[in-house]
Design a protein around this motif. Structure first.
Motif, PDB file in Angstrom:
ATOM      1  N   SER A  59       0.814  -1.220   0.000  1.00 41.82           N
ATOM      2  CA  SER A  59       0.000   0.000   0.000  1.00 41.82           C
ATOM      3  C   SER A  59       0.847   1.269   0.000  1.00 41.82           C
ATOM      4  O   SER A  59       0.382   2.325  -0.436  1.00 41.82           O
ATOM      5  CB  SER A  59      -0.945   0.006   1.203  1.00 41.82           C
ATOM      6  N   ARG A  60       2.078   1.207   0.497  1.00 44.11           N
ATOM      7  CA  ARG A  60       2.943   2.395   0.546  1.00 44.11           C
ATOM      8  C   ARG A  60       3.980   2.404  -0.589  1.00 44.11           C
ATOM      9  O   ARG A  60       4.787   3.321  -0.673  1.00 44.11           O
ATOM     10  CB  ARG A  60       3.680   2.455   1.891  1.00 44.11           C
ATOM     11  N   VAL A  61       3.951   1.402  -1.418  1.00 46.26           N
ATOM     12  CA  VAL A  61       4.976   1.230  -2.447  1.00 46.26           C
ATOM     13  C   VAL A  61       4.584   1.940  -3.735  1.00 46.26           C
ATOM     14  O   VAL A  61       3.420   1.929  -4.130  1.00 46.26           O
ATOM     15  CB  VAL A  61       5.195  -0.275  -2.725  1.00 46.26           C
ATOM     16  N   ARG A  62       5.572   2.567  -4.398  1.00 48.77           N
ATOM     17  CA  ARG A  62       5.354   3.155  -5.719  1.00 48.77           C
ATOM     18  C   ARG A  62       5.763   2.153  -6.796  1.00 48.77           C
ATOM     19  O   ARG A  62       6.899   1.692  -6.821  1.00 48.77           O
ATOM     20  CB  ARG A  62       6.177   4.434  -5.910  1.00 48.77           C
ATOM     21  N   TRP A  63       4.818   1.813  -7.666  1.00 46.48           N
ATOM     22  CA  TRP A  63       5.079   0.914  -8.779  1.00 46.48           C
ATOM     23  C   TRP A  63       5.081   1.706 -10.095  1.00 46.48           C
ATOM     24  O   TRP A  63       4.197   2.520 -10.335  1.00 46.48           O
ATOM     25  CB  TRP A  63       3.987  -0.154  -8.880  1.00 46.48           C
ATOM     26  N   GLY A  64       6.065   1.429 -10.922  1.00 44.82           N
ATOM     27  CA  GLY A  64       6.078   1.937 -12.285  1.00 44.82           C
ATOM     28  C   GLY A  64       6.298   0.769 -13.229  1.00 44.82           C
ATOM     29  O   GLY A  64       7.303   0.055 -13.097  1.00 44.82           O
ATOM     30  N   ILE A  65       5.390   0.542 -14.135  1.00 48.49           N
ATOM     31  CA  ILE A  65       5.459  -0.643 -15.000  1.00 48.49           C
ATOM     32  C   ILE A  65       5.059  -0.263 -16.418  1.00 48.49           C
ATOM     33  O   ILE A  65       4.112   0.488 -16.635  1.00 48.49           O
ATOM     34  CB  ILE A  65       4.521  -1.766 -14.499  1.00 48.49           C
ATOM     35  N   LEU A  66       5.789  -0.811 -17.374  1.00 50.40           N
ATOM     36  CA  LEU A  66       5.392  -0.708 -18.774  1.00 50.40           C
ATOM     37  C   LEU A  66       5.779  -2.002 -19.476  1.00 50.40           C
ATOM     38  O   LEU A  66       6.909  -2.476 -19.340  1.00 50.40           O
ATOM     39  CB  LEU A  66       6.056   0.477 -19.463  1.00 50.40           C
ATOM     40  N   VAL A  67       4.820  -2.574 -20.201  1.00 47.34           N
ATOM     41  CA  VAL A  67       5.060  -3.790 -20.985  1.00 47.34           C
ATOM     42  C   VAL A  67       4.571  -3.536 -22.396  1.00 47.34           C
ATOM     43  O   VAL A  67       3.420  -3.128 -22.605  1.00 47.34           O
ATOM     44  CB  VAL A  67       4.318  -5.009 -20.387  1.00 47.34           C
ATOM     45  N   LYS A  68       5.446  -3.777 -23.369  1.00 41.76           N
ATOM     46  CA  LYS A  68       5.095  -3.599 -24.775  1.00 41.76           C
ATOM     47  C   LYS A  68       5.650  -4.756 -25.601  1.00 41.76           C
ATOM     48  O   LYS A  68       6.687  -5.326 -25.260  1.00 41.76           O
ATOM     49  CB  LYS A  68       5.703  -2.303 -25.322  1.00 41.76           C
ATOM     50  N   PRO A  69       4.992  -5.072 -26.713  1.00 43.67           N
ATOM     51  CA  PRO A  69       5.656  -5.946 -27.687  1.00 43.67           C
ATOM     52  C   PRO A  69       6.936  -5.260 -28.159  1.00 43.67           C
ATOM     53  O   PRO A  69       6.987  -4.035 -28.311  1.00 43.67           O
ATOM     54  CB  PRO A  69       4.627  -6.058 -28.821  1.00 43.67           C
ATOM     55  N   LEU A  70       7.948  -6.066 -28.414  1.00 39.33           N
ATOM     56  CA  LEU A  70       9.253  -5.501 -28.743  1.00 39.33           C
ATOM     57  C   LEU A  70       9.219  -4.655 -30.011  1.00 39.33           C
ATOM     58  O   LEU A  70       9.911  -3.643 -30.110  1.00 39.33           O
ATOM     59  CB  LEU A  70      10.275  -6.628 -28.891  1.00 39.33           C
ATOM     60  N   SER A  71       8.378  -5.033 -30.958  1.00 34.78           N
ATOM     61  CA  SER A  71       8.422  -4.367 -32.264  1.00 34.78           C
ATOM     62  C   SER A  71       7.203  -3.518 -32.564  1.00 34.78           C
ATOM     63  O   SER A  71       6.922  -3.229 -33.725  1.00 34.78           O
ATOM     64  CB  SER A  71       8.579  -5.428 -33.358  1.00 34.78           C
ATOM     65  N   SER A  72       6.458  -3.102 -31.521  1.00 32.71           N
ATOM     66  CA  SER A  72       5.301  -2.252 -31.786  1.00 32.71           C
ATOM     67  C   SER A  72       5.086  -1.266 -30.647  1.00 32.71           C
ATOM     68  O   SER A  72       5.706  -1.376 -29.592  1.00 32.71           O
ATOM     69  CB  SER A  72       4.041  -3.110 -31.977  1.00 32.71           C
TER      70      SER A  72
END
Length: 487
Positions: A59-72
């Motif tokens: 609850s106190r943690v900052r998450w930063g996430i990004l997931v993409k296909p490698l070629s798009s």
């Protein structure tokens, strides 16, 4: 510490391959207990990741996430992907990608000796982070084979890198340790000293043994350690004073216990280089009447030289073992791409080259702030988006294969060796770790067998949870990516 981990550290220290063992050790203690699933559809991915990061303990943690296909440009998952996070050693992805792009996989760093006449020899370093005692021996033999038996003056030219050897924003506790060693033009044994503590009779101080006998001359020792009875707790703490020359040792080892091994940053690397070179020369039968350090170069005849391994190999040590000194040396090596200005800080020039190179690779300049090459500084900031942009950009370049070969592999090598074992991610994830107090980061590639290749960045900041807990949660997310299928 387990016997297995202890023996691993001994092997690392003896070979003086002292990269970021701190990260490796943390990785060894974080084998995730992940319940495998067979597969997951892209439409299910967001809810599955949300379930992990929204647990009450985070609850106190900052998450930063990004997931993409490698070629798009398609986004499979995003959480605060445009916000700044402290990346820790993920900065090495920027440094190594820029070095590979600008210098090429075959680039080598040369250390030379020049004859200035009248028995004066000048050794010129250019920041080879792989330079060790073996290279000193090679140079000594080359000089002997040319008939040199006496050197009237041996000059250590440390002028190739200009500016401070330690970044001003690094923390004091880091610059005492081997992983915060100073970075200069004449590097020897990664500018670190190996120190072993051995128990003696009960009540006596611990015995100190240096890997290189000359190293003990640089320190004033305040040894308040003690040998205790069997089955007592083991701990040893080593701290330096602000001037760097006094070692304060506290702690205890039970009698008949295993030795305790640590590594310390050398506070005067040029003096250490000269002393050890002089000893190597003496062993080859060459006497040295005097030594001198210099901050300028001359154009004279080169009579001996050694070169580093190619950059492709230096990158492996930098990324696989998260070696800070290698990263900082490569950052400074990038300065050769710019016209040299006298007394200009070499690291600053290298950072300028990194920024220009990242722009060419498609990384938005507003998405990161970089102040060093290794990630030791907490002033570094980057978004998950910038890291994914970098991973996608370098994957499209002619250096893609060499860059991928420099990364740890899940369950197989480097700082990921003991993560993801017996999961669907083992062997198909390549990524760079980043670890500091309250910070856990993993960015890289997933070659999912039933889905297209992915680029991802998962960043955790401001965590009060143990690092092992955060790494396990990160690994759960990555395993989900490895289990993606088209549906």
């Amino acid at each position: 510490m387990s016997k297995k981990n202890y023996l691993s550290l001994i092997l690392i220290f003896i070979s003086i391959q002292i990269g970021s063992i701190q990260e490796i050790a943390k990785a060894q203690n974080s084998v995730p207990q992940i319940t495998p699933t067979k597969s997951i559809c892209p439409a299910q991915l967001s809810s599955a990741i949300d379930t992990i990061i929204n647990r009450p303990q985070f609850s106190r943690v900052r998450w930063g996430i990004l997931v993409k296909p490698l070629s798009s440009a398609k986004i499979l998952y995003s959480q605060d992907a445009q916000k700044y996070f402290i990346p820790a050693s993920n900065i090495k992805l920027f440094t190594t990608a820029a070095a590979l792009k600008e210098l090429g996989a075959d680039f080598r760093i040369r250390t030379s000796i020049y004859d200035e006449g009248n028995g004066v020899l000048r050794v010129v370093g250019r920041g080879d982070p792989s330079f060790k005692n073996a290279q000193l021996k090679i140079l000594s033999k080359q000089l002997y084979q040319q008939g040199i038996r006496q050197i009237n003056q041996l000059i250590a030219d440390d002028s190739y890198f200009q500016g401070e050897m330690v970044n001003s924003s690094w923390q004091w506790e880091d610059i005492q340790a081997y992983y915060g060693a100073p970075v200069n033009s004449l590097i020897l044994n990664e500018n670190a000293a190996i120190l072993t503590f051995l128990p003696q009779n009960i009540g006596q101080p611990l015995q100190l043994k240096w890997a290189e006998p000359t190293e003990k001359y640089w320190w004033k020792i305040e040894n308040d350690s003690i040998t205790t009875q069997a089955n007592e707790p083991s701990f040893v703490e080593v701290n330096r004073d602000l001037k760097g020359q006094t070692l304060r040792i506290k702690g205890q080892l039970p009698i008949n216990s295993q030795p305790n091994i640590t590594a310390l940053a050398i506070f005067d690397p040029v003096a250490n280089f000269l002393r050890q070179f002089r000893q190597n020369l003496a062993r080859e039968g060459i006497t040295v009447k005097g030594t001198l350090r210099s901050d300028f170069s001359r154009n004279t005849k080169e009579i001996a030289a050694v070169e580093s391994p190619p950059l492709s190999e230096l990158l492996i040590e930098t990324n696989v073992n998260s070696n800070n000194l290698y990263a900082e040396a490569l950052l400074r090596s990038l300065a050769i791409k710019k016209t040299r200005v006298k007394n200009q800080n070499t690291a600053d020039v290298g950072l300028q080259v990194v920024r220009e190179s990242l722009t060419q690779l498609g990384v938005e300049s507003a998405d990161y702030i970089i102040v060093d090459g290794s990630g030791l500084s907490r002033k570094n900031l980057t978004t998950p988006a910038a890291l994914v942009q970098l991973l996608q950009g370098i994957a499209k370049s002619s250096q893609a294969e060499v860059f991928r070969a420099s990364l740890p592999i899940a369950g197989i090598r480097g700082t990921l060796k003991n993560r993801f074992r017996n999961t669907s991610a083992e062997g198909i994830v390549q990524g760079k770790t980043g670890t500091m107090g309250g910070i856990s980061v993993l960015s890289g590639y997933v070659n999912a067998p039933n889905y297209e290749p992915l680029a991802f960045s998962i960043m955790v900041n401001q965590s009060e949870q143990p690092g092992s807990v955060m790494r396990t949660a990160i690994d759960e997310i990555v395993v989900l990516l490895a289990q993606l299928k088209r549906c």
